[in-house]
Design a protein around this motif. Structure first.
Motif, PDB file in Angstrom:
ATOM      1  N   ILE A 283     -84.012  32.128 -27.536  1.00  0.00           N
ATOM      2  CA  ILE A 283     -85.119  33.138 -27.519  1.00  0.00           C
ATOM      3  C   ILE A 283     -84.764  33.234 -28.884  1.00  0.00           C
ATOM      4  O   ILE A 283     -84.350  33.928 -29.536  1.00  0.00           O
ATOM      5  CB  ILE A 283     -84.980  34.161 -26.654  1.00  0.00           C
ATOM      6  CG1 ILE A 283     -84.863  33.044 -24.824  1.00  0.00           C
ATOM      7  CG2 ILE A 283     -86.486  34.841 -26.240  1.00  0.00           C
ATOM      8  CD1 ILE A 283     -85.343  34.966 -23.905  1.00  0.00           C
ATOM      9  N   HIS A 284     -85.679  32.622 -29.958  1.00  0.00           N
ATOM     10  CA  HIS A 284     -85.943  33.271 -31.606  1.00  0.00           C
ATOM     11  C   HIS A 284     -87.523  33.764 -31.559  1.00  0.00           C
ATOM     12  O   HIS A 284     -87.708  33.529 -32.711  1.00  0.00           O
ATOM     13  CB  HIS A 284     -85.586  31.942 -32.286  1.00  0.00           C
ATOM     14  CG  HIS A 284     -86.583  30.847 -31.205  1.00  0.00           C
ATOM     15  ND1 HIS A 284     -88.044  30.364 -32.179  1.00  0.00           N
ATOM     16  CD2 HIS A 284     -86.472  29.836 -30.669  1.00  0.00           C
ATOM     17  CE1 HIS A 284     -88.142  28.570 -31.893  1.00  0.00           C
ATOM     18  NE2 HIS A 284     -87.413  28.890 -30.902  1.00  0.00           N
ATOM     19  N   VAL A 285     -88.282  33.346 -30.459  1.00  0.00           N
ATOM     20  CA  VAL A 285     -89.364  34.248 -30.958  1.00  0.00           C
ATOM     21  C   VAL A 285     -89.296  35.952 -31.333  1.00  0.00           C
ATOM     22  O   VAL A 285     -90.506  36.603 -32.172  1.00  0.00           O
ATOM     23  CB  VAL A 285     -90.225  34.289 -30.338  1.00  0.00           C
ATOM     24  CG1 VAL A 285     -91.013  32.716 -29.288  1.00  0.00           C
ATOM     25  CG2 VAL A 285     -90.248  35.258 -28.742  1.00  0.00           C
ATOM     26  N   ARG A 286     -88.606  36.631 -31.697  1.00  0.00           N
ATOM     27  CA  ARG A 286     -87.984  38.083 -31.855  1.00  0.00           C
ATOM     28  C   ARG A 286     -87.239  37.992 -32.325  1.00  0.00           C
ATOM     29  O   ARG A 286     -85.869  36.837 -32.410  1.00  0.00           O
ATOM     30  CB  ARG A 286     -87.933  38.689 -30.926  1.00  0.00           C
ATOM     31  CG  ARG A 286     -87.408  38.220 -29.844  1.00  0.00           C
ATOM     32  CD  ARG A 286     -87.629  39.937 -28.950  1.00  0.00           C
ATOM     33  NE  ARG A 286     -86.805  39.727 -27.359  1.00  0.00           N
ATOM     34  CZ  ARG A 286     -87.299  39.079 -26.363  1.00  0.00           C
ATOM     35  NH1 ARG A 286     -89.046  38.443 -26.057  1.00  0.00           N
ATOM     36  NH2 ARG A 286     -87.118  38.156 -25.119  1.00  0.00           N
TER      37      ARG A 286
ATOM     38  N   SER B 263     -72.089  37.088 -30.794  1.00  0.00           N
ATOM     39  CA  SER B 263     -71.946  38.212 -30.366  1.00  0.00           C
ATOM     40  C   SER B 263     -72.605  38.548 -29.243  1.00  0.00           C
ATOM     41  O   SER B 263     -71.942  38.758 -27.609  1.00  0.00           O
ATOM     42  CB  SER B 263     -71.324  39.709 -30.841  1.00  0.00           C
ATOM     43  OG  SER B 263     -73.366  39.032 -31.613  1.00  0.00           O
ATOM     44  N   ASP B 264     -73.875  37.815 -29.285  1.00  0.00           N
ATOM     45  CA  ASP B 264     -74.262  38.466 -27.726  1.00  0.00           C
ATOM     46  C   ASP B 264     -73.744  37.019 -26.893  1.00  0.00           C
ATOM     47  O   ASP B 264     -74.058  37.602 -25.455  1.00  0.00           O
ATOM     48  CB  ASP B 264     -76.170  38.247 -27.549  1.00  0.00           C
ATOM     49  CG  ASP B 264     -76.568  37.573 -28.567  1.00  0.00           C
ATOM     50  OD1 ASP B 264     -76.147  36.526 -30.058  1.00  0.00           O
ATOM     51  OD2 ASP B 264     -77.613  36.868 -27.737  1.00  0.00           O
TER      52      ASP B 264
ATOM     53  N   ASN C 219     -84.895  24.545 -27.152  1.00  0.00           N
ATOM     54  CA  ASN C 219     -85.155  26.191 -27.169  1.00  0.00           C
ATOM     55  C   ASN C 219     -83.723  25.763 -26.099  1.00  0.00           C
ATOM     56  O   ASN C 219     -83.114  26.995 -25.983  1.00  0.00           O
ATOM     57  CB  ASN C 219     -85.676  26.763 -26.306  1.00  0.00           C
ATOM     58  CG  ASN C 219     -87.048  26.678 -27.533  1.00  0.00           C
ATOM     59  OD1 ASN C 219     -86.858  26.877 -28.786  1.00  0.00           O
ATOM     60  ND2 ASN C 219     -88.423  27.245 -26.700  1.00  0.00           N
ATOM     61  N   HIS C 220     -82.834  25.250 -26.225  1.00  0.00           N
ATOM     62  CA  HIS C 220     -81.630  25.380 -25.316  1.00  0.00           C
ATOM     63  C   HIS C 220     -80.592  24.038 -26.482  1.00  0.00           C
ATOM     64  O   HIS C 220     -80.814  23.186 -26.942  1.00  0.00           O
ATOM     65  CB  HIS C 220     -81.533  23.958 -23.997  1.00  0.00           C
ATOM     66  CG  HIS C 220     -82.490  24.996 -22.994  1.00  0.00           C
ATOM     67  ND1 HIS C 220     -83.690  25.071 -22.931  1.00  0.00           N
ATOM     68  CD2 HIS C 220     -81.631  25.693 -22.328  1.00  0.00           C
ATOM     69  CE1 HIS C 220     -84.099  26.429 -22.062  1.00  0.00           C
ATOM     70  NE2 HIS C 220     -83.230  26.216 -21.222  1.00  0.00           N
ATOM     71  N   TYR C 221     -79.414  24.436 -26.251  1.00  0.00           N
ATOM     72  CA  TYR C 221     -78.393  23.985 -27.260  1.00  0.00           C
ATOM     73  C   TYR C 221     -76.787  24.024 -26.514  1.00  0.00           C
ATOM     74  O   TYR C 221     -76.923  24.455 -25.434  1.00  0.00           O
ATOM     75  CB  TYR C 221     -78.599  24.365 -28.831  1.00  0.00           C
ATOM     76  CG  TYR C 221     -77.475  25.611 -28.975  1.00  0.00           C
ATOM     77  CD1 TYR C 221     -75.963  25.447 -28.988  1.00  0.00           C
ATOM     78  CD2 TYR C 221     -78.523  26.280 -28.486  1.00  0.00           C
ATOM     79  CE1 TYR C 221     -75.928  27.119 -28.720  1.00  0.00           C
ATOM     80  CE2 TYR C 221     -77.669  28.463 -28.660  1.00  0.00           C
ATOM     81  CZ  TYR C 221     -77.021  27.770 -29.684  1.00  0.00           C
ATOM     82  OH  TYR C 221     -76.128  29.291 -29.200  1.00  0.00           O
ATOM     83  N   ILE C 222     -75.926  22.542 -26.398  1.00  0.00           N
ATOM     84  CA  ILE C 222     -74.717  22.770 -26.251  1.00  0.00           C
ATOM     85  C   ILE C 222     -73.960  23.735 -27.327  1.00  0.00           C
ATOM     86  O   ILE C 222     -74.073  23.067 -28.425  1.00  0.00           O
ATOM     87  CB  ILE C 222     -74.331  21.436 -25.410  1.00  0.00           C
ATOM     88  CG1 ILE C 222     -76.044  20.821 -24.682  1.00  0.00           C
ATOM     89  CG2 ILE C 222     -73.119  21.422 -25.038  1.00  0.00           C
ATOM     90  CD1 ILE C 222     -75.646  19.449 -24.563  1.00  0.00           C
TER      91      ILE C 222
END
Length: 93
Positions: A10-13, A66-67, A54-57
């Motif tokens: 999630i990269h909108v914020r 860290s999150d 919006n997904h990666y491996i």
């Protein structure tokens, strides 16, 4: 043995969020988790009707966000062993 994950980004914020949706345990050194392997095993992720949007491996290690590490330690995401993933990928249809 290594741990890999399919991560929803999630990269909108800011800060960005790295949410594990699938955690693959006990992956032998030298093996890679690929889109093809995951899809043959019946796992496909995405958004807005676009596969893998919006997904990666990624292999999870000390350099991972860290999150992402925190969420995996807290039990987020479906868990599967590498052995089970390969078994599902090669199972008859």
């Amino acid at each position: 043995m290594a741990t890999w994950a399919v991560v929803h980004l999630i990269h909108v914020r800011v800060p960005h969020e790295h949410i594990p949706v699938l955690v693959i345990r006990d992956v032998p050194e030298g093996e890679r988790i690929t889109v093809g392997l995951l899809e043959r095993a019946g796992f496909r992720y995405g958004e807005f009707g676009s596969p893998w949007a919006n997904h990666y491996i990624t292999r999870v290690n000390e350099d991972s966000p860290s999150d992402l590490i925190a969420r995996i330690r807290m039990g987020e995401g479906r868990r599967i062993s590498y052995e089970e993933l390969v078994r599902r990928a090669s199972a008859p249809l």
